[in-house]
Design a protein around this motif. Sequence first.
Motif, PDB file in Angstrom:
ATOM      1  N   VAL A 183      -6.032   2.232   6.085  1.00 49.21           N
ATOM      2  CA  VAL A 183      -4.817   2.537   5.331  1.00 49.21           C
ATOM      3  C   VAL A 183      -4.617   1.370   4.383  1.00 49.21           C
ATOM      4  O   VAL A 183      -4.470   0.229   4.826  1.00 49.21           O
ATOM      5  CB  VAL A 183      -3.600   2.686   6.267  1.00 49.21           C
ATOM      6  N   ILE A 184      -4.659   1.632   3.082  1.00 49.26           N
ATOM      7  CA  ILE A 184      -4.545   0.527   2.138  1.00 49.26           C
ATOM      8  C   ILE A 184      -3.233   0.602   1.372  1.00 49.26           C
ATOM      9  O   ILE A 184      -2.702   1.678   1.095  1.00 49.26           O
ATOM     10  CB  ILE A 184      -5.740   0.437   1.165  1.00 49.26           C
ATOM     11  N   VAL A 185      -2.734  -0.580   1.065  1.00 46.16           N
ATOM     12  CA  VAL A 185      -1.485  -0.745   0.324  1.00 46.16           C
ATOM     13  C   VAL A 185      -1.812  -1.429  -0.996  1.00 46.16           C
ATOM     14  O   VAL A 185      -2.478  -2.469  -1.021  1.00 46.16           O
ATOM     15  CB  VAL A 185      -0.493  -1.598   1.127  1.00 46.16           C
ATOM     16  N   GLY A 186      -1.364  -0.844  -2.087  1.00 45.29           N
ATOM     17  CA  GLY A 186      -1.559  -1.443  -3.404  1.00 45.29           C
ATOM     18  C   GLY A 186      -0.219  -1.737  -4.046  1.00 45.29           C
ATOM     19  O   GLY A 186       0.765  -1.017  -3.825  1.00 45.29           O
ATOM     20  N   ALA A 187      -0.166  -2.795  -4.843  1.00 43.90           N
ATOM     21  CA  ALA A 187       1.087  -3.174  -5.493  1.00 43.90           C
ATOM     22  C   ALA A 187       0.803  -3.892  -6.798  1.00 43.90           C
ATOM     23  O   ALA A 187      -0.253  -4.509  -6.975  1.00 43.90           O
ATOM     24  CB  ALA A 187       1.918  -4.077  -4.568  1.00 43.90           C
ATOM     25  N   SER A 188       1.761  -3.820  -7.708  1.00 47.14           N
ATOM     26  CA  SER A 188       1.683  -4.573  -8.962  1.00 47.14           C
ATOM     27  C   SER A 188       2.351  -5.919  -8.753  1.00 47.14           C
ATOM     28  O   SER A 188       3.496  -5.989  -8.301  1.00 47.14           O
ATOM     29  CB  SER A 188       2.381  -3.806 -10.086  1.00 47.14           C
ATOM     30  N   ASN A 189       1.626  -6.974  -9.055  1.00 43.13           N
ATOM     31  CA  ASN A 189       2.173  -8.331  -8.960  1.00 43.13           C
ATOM     32  C   ASN A 189       2.478  -8.795 -10.370  1.00 43.13           C
ATOM     33  O   ASN A 189       1.594  -9.254 -11.101  1.00 43.13           O
ATOM     34  CB  ASN A 189       1.176  -9.269  -8.277  1.00 43.13           C
ATOM     35  N   LYS A 190       3.741  -8.667 -10.774  1.00 46.17           N
ATOM     36  CA  LYS A 190       4.084  -9.010 -12.152  1.00 46.17           C
ATOM     37  C   LYS A 190       4.105 -10.518 -12.375  1.00 46.17           C
ATOM     38  O   LYS A 190       3.944 -10.979 -13.500  1.00 46.17           O
ATOM     39  CB  LYS A 190       5.416  -8.385 -12.542  1.00 46.17           C
ATOM     40  N   GLY A 191       4.302 -11.280 -11.303  1.00 45.81           N
ATOM     41  CA  GLY A 191       4.288 -12.722 -11.439  1.00 45.81           C
ATOM     42  C   GLY A 191       2.913 -13.268 -11.739  1.00 45.81           C
ATOM     43  O   GLY A 191       2.742 -14.188 -12.536  1.00 45.81           O
TER      44      GLY A 191
END
Length: 388
Positions: free
Chosen positions: A134-142
């Motif tokens: 189960v993978i989690v992806g996210a945008s890291n704007k920093g």
Amino acid sequence: MRSRRPIFGLSVLIGGLVGVSATLQYPPAQSQFRCFIQRVFYPPYEPESVPPGTPVIAARGQTEPVLDKCDAADDPAIWANPKDPAASLIVATNKQRGLNVYRLDGRLLSRREVGATNNVDIRSGIMANGRANVIVGASNKGASRIEIFALDTKTGTLEDILTAPINARVEQETYGFCFYQSRRDNSLYAFATDKSGAVEQWRIGLEGAGLTGTFVRKLGVPSQPEGCVADDANAVLYVGEEDVGIWKFSAEPDAGQEGTLIAQTGHAGADAVLTADVEGLALFVPPGASDTDGFLIASSQGSASYAVFDRAPPHRHRGTFQIAWQGQYTADTDGLDVSAANFGNQFPGGLLVVQDGINAAADRTETYQNFKLAAWADVARELGLNTP
């Protein structure tokens, strides 16, 4: 976060102060400084009216608040445990720190502090490290990159799975995020939106034992987008252009760049469907559904409400609703997610999770932001939707 203009004509001063804030340790010092700027120079959030008779859904639960004040919580993603619904998880962003993992009772299980993650999405059954993940992806704007982790569904921890970082081709600021898995060849893709209007598409694949990303395509909308969601079965990507509406693109990387505006923002009142900003987007797909069954849900941030559209073209508006917790409306909502999985008696017919940008207490004092949990069955009943 809803776009707001400063109360005073002090853009030069604010710009200088924000520049100073970048030198502060982050978090918590810089987040506190940004909170000060937000409160002093920007008007408070005041939602516009909704059409008369808009139903109000009572939330059935909430998460613990995030650790940081002002605008911190942003976007949730739901992992439904197919064997034990009560053990399902919610992964959500604190855009001042990183990712939080919650149980359905709202208790925080773990935090992964990687910086200013903004939007998040989940996919199951992705092969890496010799197993299905189960993978989690996210945008890291920093950091201007795409973060991907493996979710340990027993402990709620997020484990490293990338063999190489995925650095976004940032134009202004990396912002929104969603996954897409092609039915054509089972390839997994990540979409990252940019405040400039750009939308990047990356193929996520194996490199060694872990995962990495390869840039494949660039799309775009005329002004700032944020939320997105993909309909895997129909190879469709929906993108919210905050001030304008919802765009529909083909999600396949060789499909070109042309999009269609399927819903537009308008003025508050009887004819309002979406009131800017258009923020979170999510897709409700009933179990055993055809490729046309289900609904697209959008956060109408400007009116503290949530709009429901048919999944099938021409994407007819099916209704708008609000959510309340102990008599206080959820408001200033950024992200949301919905799942049609079985979550037991507490959330029959599915689960809807929304960010609460106000999180007002019973005495109407504002606390730190959190996420509210509502039963999809309550939404379906109030709007007369034909769902199980």
